[in-house]
Scaffold this motif. Structure first.
Motif, PDB file in Angstrom:
ATOM      1  N   PRO A  51      -1.278   6.737 -10.913  1.00 16.91           N
ATOM      2  CA  PRO A  51      -2.492   6.063 -10.452  1.00 16.91           C
ATOM      3  C   PRO A  51      -2.947   4.940 -11.379  1.00 16.91           C
ATOM      4  O   PRO A  51      -3.408   3.897 -10.920  1.00 16.91           O
ATOM      5  N   GLN A  56       0.455   4.301  -2.631  1.00 12.41           N
ATOM      6  CA  GLN A  56       0.287   5.686  -2.227  1.00 12.41           C
ATOM      7  C   GLN A  56       1.263   6.592  -2.958  1.00 12.41           C
ATOM      8  O   GLN A  56       0.924   7.709  -3.359  1.00 12.41           O
ATOM      9  N   GLN A 116       0.814  -1.212   0.000  1.00 18.20           N
ATOM     10  CA  GLN A 116       0.000   0.000   0.000  1.00 18.20           C
ATOM     11  C   GLN A 116       0.852   1.268   0.000  1.00 18.20           C
ATOM     12  O   GLN A 116       0.441   2.301  -0.547  1.00 18.20           O
ATOM     13  N   GLU A 117       2.003   1.216   0.616  1.00 17.02           N
ATOM     14  CA  GLU A 117       2.885   2.392   0.623  1.00 17.02           C
ATOM     15  C   GLU A 117       3.298   2.752  -0.800  1.00 17.02           C
ATOM     16  O   GLU A 117       3.308   3.924  -1.185  1.00 17.02           O
ATOM     17  N   THR A 140       0.008   7.245  -6.451  1.00 12.55           N
ATOM     18  CA  THR A 140      -1.115   8.186  -6.564  1.00 12.55           C
ATOM     19  C   THR A 140      -0.633   9.622  -6.703  1.00 12.55           C
ATOM     20  O   THR A 140      -1.372  10.479  -7.182  1.00 12.55           O
ATOM     21  N   THR A 141       0.618   9.885  -6.270  1.00 14.73           N
ATOM     22  CA  THR A 141       1.156  11.251  -6.374  1.00 14.73           C
ATOM     23  C   THR A 141       1.817  11.509  -7.718  1.00 14.73           C
ATOM     24  O   THR A 141       2.150  12.657  -8.025  1.00 14.73           O
TER      25      THR A 141
END
Length: 587
Positions: A283, A29, A25-26, A32-33
């Protein structure tokens, strides 16, 4: 994206724990940026072949991906490092380092095949790293490529012919780069020098007597191929400290070849795209990772079409939501609730709908048959209905508050029974009309103004009727009391008038008596005055007579005196005359 992301070190993207894949998940994340288009370079190969060194070089760092200095494979799963693209502005270079293939500690090569397939699916440039030369042994070690048709599907329900159609794979697969490490031979064929690319193409030719399946798959699946040859970087123990060595401590040709490899990746590696031409950003890449890993862990074969459809579903749903959010925010900014007419709301809705649709079209991806745009339009209409209801509620709340504020004092007067008196209903109606006029003068009441007023007045009809009925009863009683009071007043007035008359008669009688006495007094006075006047007249007459007698006497005396004087004079005259005559006689 608005800024370049900065990752000080790689993170694990896909964890491989006891043969089970799990997405970190890290890492998601981080992706997503990354809103810029991405160039994805994945490297695979046997463990302990120096894959991580090349990836660190692409990242512009000496350390980062674990190199390892033992016979154990250090990299488990797939690790990711996002760095600003050194050549292409507004792009991000994503490096994927995979765990070494052929690790004997894993026991079987099932995971190796999935690692190989995932690297192919996720990358735009696929680097295969091997040691020595491209020979039959190297081709045998590259058997994973022959299993791609079993591990990857391009269509969700293709025919058997389509599944085996290498053209379909070739159009979707990444560019292929073969890096050959510790190459110590001369690049020549039949005594003639050749390039590394020619070396690769020659190695991929069909040769009799050997297994050609891997060669055939590489030629069919990967249309764009490139090869780099690397001599050993150093000798002996220095290889264990490779990441600590400076370029001047390494073989000159190795340094040059590494530079050429990096320059090729920087200049020629393509932006990751989806089937149909959609540009991949962070993403989108994260969603592809989730889709492929979920398929593998569920026991299914990753399907590019399904992944793209899922991505389209996800992105278009998100685009719809962003458009709806923009619509709502813009509506709330531009509409001054409550509006006076529905047209005011519809005019702003048309503008906001157009802006929201433009945002959706900009953000949408593969919206087949405009399915999601149609959904957006339906939901925009639903949002418009919500705003209509909100507009009504705002108007209702505004009008209710106004009515309470304006009519509150009147209601309080009703509670205090201020109108419970004869004529109170008329006063109530007058005040109510004044307050209605005041309500109509208030601005920004919205479309529910008249309806709310009508319902409010209707709810108070029983109160008005009660005031009216009380007014009638009280007025009747008041009239009765007034009549009684009038009669009593009339009687009192008559008694008072009688009393006045009696008093007046008494006064007249007294006045008459007083007048009679006055007349008698006056008569007495007059008689006295008459008497006095007669006496005075008698006295005056007597005085006059006396005076006349005195005057007569005086006149008689005067005449007598005059006669005596005349007689005297006459005597004197006679005497004189005699004297004179005597004188004459004498003379």
């Amino acid at each position: 994206m608005a800024r370049n992301i900065w990752m000080p070190a790689p993170v694990c993207l896909i964890e491989n724990s006891n043969g089970q894949f799990m997405v970190n998940q890290e890492a998601l994340q981080v992706l997503t940026t990354v809103t810029q288009p991405v160039v994805v370079v994945a490297i695979v190969g046997l463990y302990r072949t120096g894959k991580s060194y090349l990836m660190n070089k692409l990242a512009g760092q000496k350390t980062g991906f674990s190199l390892g200095s033992t016979v154990q494979s250090h990299t488990k799963g797939i690790w990711m490092w996002c760095v600003p693209h050194p050549i292409e502005p507004n792009h991000t270079l994503i490096l994927l380092d995979t765990e070494g293939l052929g690790d004997v500690e894993k026991g079987d090569n099932k995971n190796d095949t999935w690692i190989f397939a995932l690297a192919v699916l996720l990358s735009s440039t696929f680097v295969y790293n091997s040691m020595g030369t491209i020979n039959q042994q190297a081709m045998d070690q590259l058997h994973y490529v022959t299993e791609l048709t079993d591990k990857i599907k391009t269509k969700s329900s293709p025919s058997t012919e389509q599944m085996n159609d290498s053209m379909e794979f070739a159009s979707l697969f990444p560019d292929f780069v073969w890096t050959v490490r510790d190459f110590i031979l001369e690049l020549e064929i039949d005594g003639q020098p050749i390039t590394s690319d020619q070396y690769l193409e020659n190695a991929l030719k069909v040769k009799k007597g050997t297994s050609e399946e891997a060669r055939l798959c590489i030629r069919k699946f990967f249309e764009n191929r490139k090869c780099f040859i690397f001599v050993p970087p150093a000798h002996g123990k220095k290889l264990k400290q490779l990441e600590e060595l400076h370029d001047d401590e390494l073989d000159v040709d190795f340094v040059e070849n590494t530079k050429n490899f990096c320059n090729y990746i920087f200049n020629d590696a393509k932006t990751k795209t989806l089937p149909g031409g959609g540009i991949v950003n962070g993403p989108r890449l994260g969603n592809l990772v989730l889709n492929y890993v979920e398929a593998i862990t569920s026991g299914h074969v990753p399907c590019m079409e399904n992944a793209v459809l899922a991505l389209a579903q996800l992105e278009n749903s998100a685009a719809v939501q962003r458009a709806l959010t923009l619509y709502e925010e813009t509506m709330r900014q531009k509409v001054q609730f409550p509006t006076e007419t529905i047209q005011e709301l519809l005019d702003v809705h048309a503008i906001c709908k157009r802006e929201a649709t433009q945002v959706f079209i900009k953000d949408s991806f593969k919206d087949m048959n405009q399915e999601f745009q149609t959904t957006l339009e339906i939901q925009l209409e639903a949002k418009l209905d919500d705003f209509r209801q909100h507009n009504k509620r705002e108007s209702l709340d505004r009008c209710t508050a106004l009515l309470q504020n304006i009519f509150g004092p009147l209601e309080e007067e009703v509670k205090q029974q201020a109108f419970s008196k004869p004529g109170g209903y008329g006063i109530f109606l007058q005040k109510k009309q004044e307050l209605i006029s005041k309500y109509h003068q208030q601005p920004k009441k919205g479309m529910q103004a008249e309806k709310t007023l009508e319902e409010y007045l209707k709810s108070k009809e029983t109160v008005a009727d009660a005031i009216n009925q009380a007014d009638k009863i009280l007025t009747a009683k008041a009239k009765e009391i007034e009549e009684q009071q009038r009669r009593a007043q009339a009687a009192a007035d008559a008694a008072r008038e009688l009393e006045i008359q009696q008093r007046r008669q008494e006064q007249i009688k007294l006045e008459n008596e007083r007048r009679q006495q006055e007349q008698l007094r006056q008569m007495a006075a007059n008689m006295e005055a008459q008497r006095k006047r007669l006496l005075a007249e008698q006295e005056r007459e007597q005085a006059r007579r006396l005076q006349e007698q005195a005057q007569l006497l005086q006149e008689q005396q005067r005449r007598a005196i005059a006669e005596q004087q005349l007689q005297i004079q006459n005597l004197q005259a006679q005497c004189h005359h005699r004297h004179s005559r005597n004188d004459c006689i004498i003379s």
